[in-house]
Design an enzyme around this catalytic site. Structure first.
Site, short mmCIF file in Angstrom:
data_model
loop_
_atom_site.label_atom_id
_atom_site.label_comp_id
_atom_site.label_asym_id
_atom_site.label_seq_id
_atom_site.Cartn_x
_atom_site.Cartn_y
_atom_site.Cartn_z
CG ASP B 125 -2.07 0.94 1.08
OD1 ASP B 125 -2.52 1.15 -0.07
OD2 ASP B 125 -2.54 1.48 2.09
CE1 TYR B 127 0.11 8.97 4.34
CE2 TYR B 127 2.37 9.72 4.05
CZ TYR B 127 1.16 9.79 4.72
OH TYR B 127 1.00 10.69 5.75
CG HIS B 132 -4.22 10.52 2.23
ND1 HIS B 132 -5.28 10.37 3.10
CD2 HIS B 132 -3.32 9.55 2.55
CE1 HIS B 132 -5.03 9.35 3.91
NE2 HIS B 132 -3.84 8.84 3.61
CD GLU B 198 -6.14 4.91 4.22
OE1 GLU B 198 -5.42 4.16 3.54
OE2 GLU B 198 -5.70 5.72 5.05
CD GLU B 200 -5.29 2.88 -0.62
OE1 GLU B 200 -4.52 2.20 -1.33
OE2 GLU B 200 -5.14 3.03 0.61
CG ASP B 232 -5.75 0.30 3.31
OD1 ASP B 232 -5.76 -0.86 3.75
OD2 ASP B 232 -4.90 1.15 3.63
NE ARG B 236 -8.00 6.66 9.07
CZ ARG B 236 -7.20 6.45 8.04
NH1 ARG B 236 -5.94 6.11 8.21
NH2 ARG B 236 -7.67 6.56 6.82
CD GLN B 239 -3.07 4.81 10.41
OE1 GLN B 239 -4.29 4.77 10.25
NE2 GLN B 239 -2.26 5.30 9.51
CE LYS B 252 -3.62 2.32 7.06
NZ LYS B 252 -4.38 3.12 6.09
CB THR B 256 -7.52 -4.67 1.72
OG1 THR B 256 -6.60 -4.32 2.76
CG2 THR B 256 -7.37 -3.71 0.55
CB THR B 348 -6.17 7.86 1.03
OG1 THR B 348 -6.06 6.80 1.96
CG2 THR B 348 -7.55 8.46 1.10
CD GLU B 362 -7.45 12.68 3.73
OE1 GLU B 362 -7.65 11.50 3.39
OE2 GLU B 362 -6.94 13.53 2.99
#
Lengths: 420, 420
Positions: B125, B127, B132, B198, B200, B232, B236, B239, B252, B256, B348, B362
């Site tokens: 994955d 980023y 994001h 997320e 993606e 994904d 939170r 994490q 995570k 998925t 994301t 977000e």
């Protein structure tokens, strides 16, 4: 426990790594033959494909040794693992009545080529030796932030790369990568100049877990099929530049070596030992119901090309703060499905003393203090042609459970890695 | 490019996701039948196992559609991929002479159950959306440390967990995990209370690379077989406590989701677009020789149990700073071997505007600003029974290339996750 005598005479030496007590599982080939599963007994290997084909080994309706991997046996679960171990013990014991049927199935270890003993489903690497975490943390983040606040509560791990797990003896190509000098404005791309090792044990998951369902530490322990030596090759110049905020990636992705013989959990039972006292009480899901670490002597030697080997580290697996069972229980705690063939690296195993450090990063304190080798040489990080050898052995009363060795020789970086 | 007409009438509607231009690849079953490979055409699915068995599809000596996965085709490489696409186009085009042979091989999409379209070898994955990364960085590390210094130089990624990649429609169990409130002395273990999504795209590696050998961005682009939508799922609260220093792990690892139809790179060719201007010049190994991103409209909707769906995000794949080809080239840059079936999550995808943010973290700014839903409801993070649906479509001149949807419904956490 004492030595179990075998009619394979070499297996009865007190310092032999593969007595009847061990029965380590590997995959071998000889000459042009296909690779196939084999069991180590003294200086010999029992050909499991042949043993199954002629009925000496018969574990049920399904052939388990047609493929050159131990995964099919793993998937059968602990009852079949025990049945196989019992049967092998009966076949190879001193006065085994079936000796005549078994003897033709033995081939010499000498002259056999070893292959990957299992297909790695996924590879996860942990960070669970407190000495190592403190040392690396001090170098990367300073003394005041050495041990992250979560470290005493979580067996910290990250997902690694399964596609580059290779068997002992496979040459290791020096990787290219991005790095940035602290005072540079921008990074550069080139061969790693701080190539390192990590002395680890690898735990092999034998039975899986269902997605959405965590497992207890006791269940996790029972899921583990066996252990290997593991060298998590690391590029220490790529790592600090890339690892924030999502962890190590290319600094660890280029190669991981494992020893060719899986030493089963059953063989290691006499060597169980406790993890060290907890400095903070663990959450219940991580508490061990019994000793789940093992007393295994470990060492690392380094030999320059055409040079003598020097032992640069001697430590013990009992230096871990977390056991593989705790790591596996944490890995599944979110409901992450675990699969047969998953490989869990313990994390670098470092003791408190200077000669007990499991990486060059620690042994040379980030490259600042070269270590002496034989023949007047010295090292900070690995040079091309260097051969690194990990060894491991559990020492019993008149016998050993040996892991053999895990070796790798550094090849020079490709001059132009993008040319074909 | 305009619509390619097909004799399957439903495929010719200007807003249909699966015209002849698309030819998306999935795995389906009907009733008690075994899952098998199929190609989407309008409202129908072409049964590829049957097509191969009766000789309508014949790509060489080896059967490619015996297993209910597209991996066997992937391993054949780009020439065979192109041959199949050409053959399918000829069979399904408006005036196809072989229509009579093909028509009996079509089954309705309606009433078909979709399965994982390929076996995931490993999951990585990334980023790579700047909006994001800036948003999450601000929340986790403060405004001054929002974008890590390496971000403009490296498509940052981490290895994820392949064993929990599931097909759209699979329910998602709320995970347990360790978290620690900022003012608490010690962590606790319990159901996640900040369950997030997320948005993606997933790129599927079709041809592998050899260990020790990096690939160029152009080679990486050619290795990509196709794309799917990817959610994904993220916890939170787990994490921030676990992710230092080695990256996200259990936050995570629990699930998925991907959409069931692989949209091939070939189908997306008309929609290629450039990545945004570079803010720092990239190292040569990451520079793109041409446009390698795609113009794909993406949206997310959220529907409470028994409630109406609300669109909570509308953005576009062109918001990425790095393309999948750049990510793949970086992934192999150390010599990490890539395998057919590897799945690369884009990271994301967030645009600069409030309604373009691809995660609840977000959209609600860390849970501080609830977003309104239909029926007078609102959300910070996901509640049990919520259904999240990702959608994606590339819009051409009189036709669309649709991805269909990627959905998942949240199941309550297990009351006692360790009971059996």
């Amino acid at each position: 426990m004492t030595l179990k005598p075998s009619w394979v005479a070499s297996a009865n030496a007190a310092d032999h790594p593969f007595p009847l007590n061990n029965l380590a599982y590997g995959v071998f080939s000889r000459g042009d033959d296909d690779p196939r599963c084999g069991v180590a007994i003294g200086d010999m290997i029992l050909d499991m494909r042949a043993a199954e084909q002629n009925g000496v080994i018969d574990l049920g309706d399904t052939a388990l040794f047609e493929l050159p991997f131990w995964n099919d046996l793993m998937e059968e679960g602990p009852a079949v693992w025990a049945a196989l171990r019992n049967r092998l013990t009966a076949l190879l014991a001193q006065d085994a009545p079936e000796r005549d049927r078994v003897e033709p199935l033995l081939v010499p270890m000498d002259g056999s080529e070893m292959h990957m003993p299992f297909m790695v489903s996924e590879f996860t690497d942990f960070y669970a030796s407190k000495n190592h975490a403190t040392n690396i943390g001090t170098m990367f983040r300073g003394k005041d932030n050495a041990l992250p606040p979560n470290w005493l509560h979580i067996p910290i791990g990250y997902n690694g790369r399964a596609s580059t797990v290779v068997v002992s003896g496979t040459p290791i190509r020096r990787p290219h990568g991005q790095s940035k000098a602290p005072d540079a404005d921008a990074p550069t791309f080139g061969p790693s100049r701080r190539l390192d090792i990590e002395l680890e044990m690898g735990a092999i998951v034998g039975t899986g877990s269902e997605m959405g369902h965590p497992v207890t530490v006791a269940e996790a322990d029972a899921m583990i099929f066996g252990y290997v030596l593991l060298n998590d090759w690391s590029a220490r110049d790529i790592q600090p530049w890339e690892y924030q905020p999502l962890g190590p990636f290319q600094a660890k992705a280029f190669a991981t070596s494992i020893s060719p013989w899986i030493v089963t959990r059953a063989a290691l039972e006499p060597f169980r030992t406790d993890t060290p006292p907890r400095e903070r009480e663990l959450l219940p899901y991580l508490q061990e119901p019994g000793p789940m670490l093992y007393d295994i002597d470990l060492s690392v030697s380094l030999a320059p090309e055409n040079g003598s080997a020097t032992v640069i580290c001697e430590t013990n697996y009992d230096q871990m703060y977390y056991s593989a069972a705790q790591q596996l229980a944490h890995h599944a705690s979110s409901g992450c499905a675990m699969s047969p063939g998953d490989l869990l690296g313990s994390g670098t195993i470092s003791g408190p003393e200077k000669h007990q450090l499991g990486s060059l990063q620690e042994l040379t304190w980030g490259g600042k203090e070269p270590i002496p080798l034989a023949d007047g040489q010295s090292r900070t990080f690995l040079e091309d042609g260097d051969t690194v050898t990990l060894s491991g052995v559990a020492r019993g009363d008149g016998f050993c459970i040996g892991f053999g060795t895990c070796t790798g020789t550094i090849l020079p970086a490709l001059p132009d890695p993008f040319s074909r």
